[in-house]
Design a protein around this motif. Structure first.
Motif, PDB file in Angstrom:
ATOM      1  N   LEU A 105      59.607  -9.875  29.106  1.00  0.00           N
ATOM      2  CA  LEU A 105      58.200 -10.817  29.278  1.00  0.00           C
ATOM      3  C   LEU A 105      58.509 -12.097  29.768  1.00  0.00           C
ATOM      4  CD1 LEU A 105      55.206 -10.946  28.967  1.00  0.00           C
ATOM      5  CD2 LEU A 105      55.784 -11.558  26.577  1.00  0.00           C
ATOM      6  N   MET A 106      59.665 -12.734  29.357  1.00  0.00           N
ATOM      7  CA  MET A 106      60.101 -13.966  29.756  1.00  0.00           C
ATOM      8  C   MET A 106      60.412 -13.917  31.344  1.00  0.00           C
ATOM      9  SD  MET A 106      62.881 -16.571  28.653  1.00  0.00           S
ATOM     10  CE  MET A 106      63.651 -17.846  29.972  1.00  0.00           C
ATOM     11  N   GLY A 107      61.013 -12.935  31.763  1.00  0.00           N
ATOM     12  CA  GLY A 107      61.461 -12.825  33.220  1.00  0.00           C
ATOM     13  C   GLY A 107      60.312 -12.535  34.061  1.00  0.00           C
ATOM     14  N   ALA A 108      59.302 -11.745  33.611  1.00  0.00           N
ATOM     15  CA  ALA A 108      58.069 -11.326  34.298  1.00  0.00           C
ATOM     16  C   ALA A 108      57.176 -12.592  34.717  1.00  0.00           C
ATOM     17  CB  ALA A 108      57.274 -10.231  33.452  1.00  0.00           C
ATOM     18  N   THR A 109      56.956 -13.316  33.384  1.00  0.00           N
ATOM     19  CA  THR A 109      56.247 -14.547  33.607  1.00  0.00           C
ATOM     20  C   THR A 109      56.845 -15.664  34.599  1.00  0.00           C
ATOM     21  OG1 THR A 109      57.081 -15.372  31.495  1.00  0.00           O
ATOM     22  CG2 THR A 109      55.150 -14.183  31.503  1.00  0.00           C
ATOM     23  N   GLY A 110      58.187 -15.663  34.295  1.00  0.00           N
ATOM     24  CA  GLY A 110      59.012 -16.800  35.126  1.00  0.00           C
ATOM     25  C   GLY A 110      59.021 -16.355  36.786  1.00  0.00           C
ATOM     26  N   CYS A 111      58.969 -15.048  36.906  1.00  0.00           N
ATOM     27  CA  CYS A 111      58.936 -14.577  38.355  1.00  0.00           C
ATOM     28  C   CYS A 111      57.517 -14.600  38.772  1.00  0.00           C
ATOM     29  CB  CYS A 111      59.534 -13.103  38.234  1.00  0.00           C
ATOM     30  SG  CYS A 111      59.499 -12.458  40.028  1.00  0.00           S
ATOM     31  N   ILE A 112      56.635 -14.471  37.998  1.00  0.00           N
ATOM     32  CA  ILE A 112      55.310 -14.624  38.769  1.00  0.00           C
ATOM     33  C   ILE A 112      55.080 -16.008  39.034  1.00  0.00           C
ATOM     34  CG2 ILE A 112      52.978 -14.452  38.197  1.00  0.00           C
ATOM     35  CD1 ILE A 112      53.387 -11.755  36.715  1.00  0.00           C
ATOM     36  N   MET A 113      55.332 -16.969  38.243  1.00  0.00           N
ATOM     37  CA  MET A 113      55.463 -18.315  38.398  1.00  0.00           C
ATOM     38  C   MET A 113      56.090 -18.804  39.520  1.00  0.00           C
ATOM     39  SD  MET A 113      56.285 -21.554  35.948  1.00  0.00           S
ATOM     40  CE  MET A 113      55.895 -23.157  36.386  1.00  0.00           C
ATOM     41  N   GLY A 114      57.270 -18.255  39.576  1.00  0.00           N
ATOM     42  CA  GLY A 114      58.251 -18.566  40.937  1.00  0.00           C
ATOM     43  C   GLY A 114      57.514 -18.105  42.203  1.00  0.00           C
ATOM     44  N   VAL A 115      57.241 -16.949  42.207  1.00  0.00           N
ATOM     45  CA  VAL A 115      56.291 -16.482  43.378  1.00  0.00           C
ATOM     46  C   VAL A 115      55.128 -17.372  43.652  1.00  0.00           C
ATOM     47  CG1 VAL A 115      55.103 -14.520  44.425  1.00  0.00           C
ATOM     48  CG2 VAL A 115      57.311 -13.941  43.126  1.00  0.00           C
ATOM     49  N   SER A 116      54.238 -17.621  42.932  1.00  0.00           N
ATOM     50  CA  SER A 116      53.015 -18.275  43.123  1.00  0.00           C
ATOM     51  C   SER A 116      53.108 -19.518  43.564  1.00  0.00           C
ATOM     52  CB  SER A 116      52.098 -18.188  41.811  1.00  0.00           C
ATOM     53  OG  SER A 116      52.824 -18.718  40.820  1.00  0.00           O
ATOM     54  N   ILE A 117      54.039 -20.269  42.888  1.00  0.00           N
ATOM     55  CA  ILE A 117      54.398 -21.576  43.097  1.00  0.00           C
ATOM     56  C   ILE A 117      55.211 -21.790  44.711  1.00  0.00           C
ATOM     57  CG2 ILE A 117      54.187 -22.438  41.136  1.00  0.00           C
ATOM     58  CD1 ILE A 117      57.274 -22.839  40.817  1.00  0.00           C
ATOM     59  N   ASN A 118      55.855 -20.839  45.045  1.00  0.00           N
ATOM     60  CA  ASN A 118      56.530 -20.783  46.350  1.00  0.00           C
ATOM     61  C   ASN A 118      55.564 -20.446  47.310  1.00  0.00           C
ATOM     62  OD1 ASN A 118      59.564 -21.007  46.732  1.00  0.00           O
ATOM     63  ND2 ASN A 118      59.392 -20.027  44.614  1.00  0.00           N
ATOM     64  N   ALA A 119      54.616 -19.572  47.039  1.00  0.00           N
ATOM     65  CA  ALA A 119      53.590 -19.256  48.135  1.00  0.00           C
ATOM     66  C   ALA A 119      52.588 -20.376  48.110  1.00  0.00           C
ATOM     67  CB  ALA A 119      52.718 -18.065  47.572  1.00  0.00           C
ATOM     68  N   ALA A 177      50.307 -29.034  32.550  1.00  0.00           N
ATOM     69  CA  ALA A 177      48.925 -29.741  32.183  1.00  0.00           C
ATOM     70  C   ALA A 177      48.738 -30.946  33.038  1.00  0.00           C
ATOM     71  CB  ALA A 177      48.958 -29.935  30.813  1.00  0.00           C
ATOM     72  N   LEU A 178      49.831 -31.771  33.310  1.00  0.00           N
ATOM     73  CA  LEU A 178      49.797 -33.040  34.172  1.00  0.00           C
ATOM     74  C   LEU A 178      49.664 -32.513  35.596  1.00  0.00           C
ATOM     75  CD1 LEU A 178      52.244 -35.329  32.199  1.00  0.00           C
ATOM     76  CD2 LEU A 178      49.756 -35.658  32.296  1.00  0.00           C
ATOM     77  N   GLY A 179      50.264 -31.882  35.935  1.00  0.00           N
ATOM     78  CA  GLY A 179      50.336 -31.282  37.537  1.00  0.00           C
ATOM     79  C   GLY A 179      49.409 -30.417  37.840  1.00  0.00           C
ATOM     80  N   SER A 180      48.850 -29.319  37.091  1.00  0.00           N
ATOM     81  CA  SER A 180      47.961 -28.041  37.643  1.00  0.00           C
ATOM     82  C   SER A 180      46.696 -28.673  38.292  1.00  0.00           C
ATOM     83  CB  SER A 180      48.069 -27.251  36.562  1.00  0.00           C
ATOM     84  OG  SER A 180      47.214 -27.823  35.547  1.00  0.00           O
ATOM     85  N   GLY A 181      46.210 -29.688  37.849  1.00  0.00           N
ATOM     86  CA  GLY A 181      45.140 -30.245  38.283  1.00  0.00           C
ATOM     87  C   GLY A 181      45.081 -30.564  39.666  1.00  0.00           C
ATOM     88  N   PHE A 182      46.275 -30.887  40.280  1.00  0.00           N
ATOM     89  CA  PHE A 182      46.258 -31.620  41.557  1.00  0.00           C
ATOM     90  C   PHE A 182      46.690 -30.476  42.619  1.00  0.00           C
ATOM     91  CE2 PHE A 182      47.294 -35.102  38.629  1.00  0.00           C
ATOM     92  CZ  PHE A 182      46.134 -36.060  38.924  1.00  0.00           C
ATOM     93  N   LEU A 183      46.655 -29.241  42.123  1.00  0.00           N
ATOM     94  CA  LEU A 183      47.216 -28.208  43.125  1.00  0.00           C
ATOM     95  C   LEU A 183      46.712 -27.999  44.371  1.00  0.00           C
ATOM     96  CD1 LEU A 183      48.748 -25.641  40.592  1.00  0.00           C
ATOM     97  CD2 LEU A 183      50.154 -27.123  41.968  1.00  0.00           C
ATOM     98  N   GLY A 184      45.324 -27.947  43.791  1.00  0.00           N
ATOM     99  CA  GLY A 184      44.246 -27.707  45.030  1.00  0.00           C
ATOM    100  C   GLY A 184      44.215 -26.097  45.340  1.00  0.00           C
ATOM    101  N   GLU A 185      43.339 -25.697  46.008  1.00  0.00           N
ATOM    102  CA  GLU A 185      42.900 -24.254  46.265  1.00  0.00           C
ATOM    103  C   GLU A 185      44.227 -23.364  46.943  1.00  0.00           C
ATOM    104  OE1 GLU A 185      39.521 -23.220  48.757  1.00  0.00           O
ATOM    105  OE2 GLU A 185      38.668 -22.141  47.079  1.00  0.00           O
ATOM    106  N   GLY A 186      44.790 -24.162  47.892  1.00  0.00           N
ATOM    107  CA  GLY A 186      45.874 -23.369  48.611  1.00  0.00           C
ATOM    108  C   GLY A 186      45.170 -22.338  49.393  1.00  0.00           C
ATOM    109  N   ASP A 187      46.005 -21.297  49.648  1.00  0.00           N
ATOM    110  CA  ASP A 187      45.871 -20.236  50.531  1.00  0.00           C
ATOM    111  C   ASP A 187      45.022 -19.189  49.867  1.00  0.00           C
ATOM    112  OD1 ASP A 187      46.008 -18.257  52.739  1.00  0.00           O
ATOM    113  OD2 ASP A 187      48.059 -17.834  52.588  1.00  0.00           O
ATOM    114  N   THR A 188      43.908 -18.958  50.358  1.00  0.00           N
ATOM    115  CA  THR A 188      42.857 -17.929  49.910  1.00  0.00           C
ATOM    116  C   THR A 188      42.624 -16.641  50.896  1.00  0.00           C
ATOM    117  OG1 THR A 188      41.177 -19.101  51.006  1.00  0.00           O
ATOM    118  CG2 THR A 188      41.578 -19.894  48.806  1.00  0.00           C
ATOM    119  N   THR A 189      43.388 -16.707  51.709  1.00  0.00           N
ATOM    120  CA  THR A 189      43.298 -15.550  52.656  1.00  0.00           C
ATOM    121  C   THR A 189      43.762 -14.220  52.107  1.00  0.00           C
ATOM    122  OG1 THR A 189      44.486 -16.792  54.479  1.00  0.00           O
ATOM    123  CG2 THR A 189      44.325 -14.788  54.934  1.00  0.00           C
ATOM    124  N   LYS A 190      42.848 -13.267  52.381  1.00  0.00           N
ATOM    125  CA  LYS A 190      43.090 -12.052  51.909  1.00  0.00           C
ATOM    126  C   LYS A 190      43.654 -10.997  52.564  1.00  0.00           C
ATOM    127  CE  LYS A 190      39.380 -12.160  48.424  1.00  0.00           C
ATOM    128  NZ  LYS A 190      40.121 -12.207  46.975  1.00  0.00           N
TER     129      LYS A 190
END
Length: 301
Positions: A105-119, A177-190
């Motif tokens: 579970l830790m590996g899965a959540t860490g990977c999803i976080m890694g993919v999403s922040i890299n994207a 919590a401190l940084g997530s509010g500044f992320l912005g929308e990012g890429d919304t292309t489907k």
């Protein structure tokens, strides 16, 4: 244009920092966790394998999840809050089977976080109009360095092993919590109709093989550097120096990486980088002293 991207850039940097902080703290806790559950090296490797399998399985649908959540910014935010929750679960495990499930579970959540922040970082880099990806990855390595130091501090304070990751998880949550509010929308292309999994094109097979070896080396540093130093007689707190040295030189390399590649070219940098990593691993195993091992791990970084 860049003025509007400054806050999203720093918010994304914070997510990389949080991700690295969590994995750095985890690296310092592996040796105490092994001792707490009286695991053999083989049993521990099964738990670490479960983490890799969890990450591999999660990696395939991660990009599709990003699209379904409404953009890279939202996906990065949600995934970044999920990761620290999973971070402390392995240390609450009473036996190997539960540990394997928690690690997966830790590996899965860490990977999803890694993919999403890299994207999300890739979208920001494209909008920025200049190569800045290396600076984001430096945030991960800096987080690893800080997380390793934090974990070593907890070990020196004799925090009980089952509680070891709780302060680290709180630290990761605070950064998120401190940084997530500044992320912005990012890429919304489907991207409709894309396959969830496909083989890479033949032109990048060689690069994929090199990248696989790089990830194997990085995984070895995170998962086994502390164990290796404890087998040489070092305390878990002192054994954290190995991953700290690796993370420190990773920060240096990533902060200067863009300029080095620009000066010498990608092919030469890849070749010399692989040679340095190999030399570092040889040094760390051929000369089993704390100074030589730390120096070797620094070369790998």
């Amino acid at each position: 244009m860049k003025q509007t991207l400054i806050l999203p850039r720093w918010g994304t940097f914070a997510m990389f920092l949080a991700n690295g902080f969590g994995f750095g703290a985890w690296a310092t806790g592996i040796a105490p966790l092994k001792a707490m559950l009286s695991l053999s090296a083989g049993s521990l490797s099964l738990a670490l394998l479960a983490m890799s399998i969890g990450g591999l399985i999660a990696m395939q649908p991660a990009s599709h999840l990003t699209q379904r959540l409404g953009g890279t910014g939202k996906a990065a935010q949600i995934a970044s809050f999920a990761f620290p929750v999973a971070l402390s679960l392995p240390f609450l495990s009473p036996n190997l089977p539960v540990l394997m499930a928690a690690c997966a579970l830790m590996g899965a959540t860490g990977c999803i976080m890694g993919v999403s922040i890299n994207a999300h970082a890739s979208h920001i880099e494209t909008s920025w109009g200049a190569p800045i990806m290396s600076s984001f990855h430096a945030g991960f390595s800096l987080g690893g360095l800080v997380g390793t130091g934090f974990g070593a501090l907890l070990l020196s304070l004799h925090v009980p092993t089952h509680l070891l990751m709780l302060p680290a998880a709180i630290g990761v949550l605070s950064i998120v919590a401190l940084g997530s509010g500044f992320l912005g929308e990012g890429d919304t292309t489907k991207h409709e109709g894309q396959a969830m999994f496909r083989l890479p094109e033949r032109a990048i097979w060689g690069l994929a093989a090199i990248l696989t070896l790089c990830f194997m080396s990085e995984g070895a540093m995170a998962d086994w550097s502390g164990i290796y130093l404890t087998t040489l007689g070092e305390s878990p707190a002192r054994a954290a120096a190995g991953y700290a040295a690796f993370s420190a030189t990773m920060v240096l390399g990533r902060l200067t990486g863009d300029a080095i590649v620009h000066r010498f070219g990608r092919s030469l940098v890849i070749g010399l980088g692989c040679a340095l990593a190999a030399l570092g691993l040889i040094l760390a195993t051929a000369v089993p002293t704390l100074a030589a091992v730390v120096a070797g791990f620094a070369l790998v970084g």
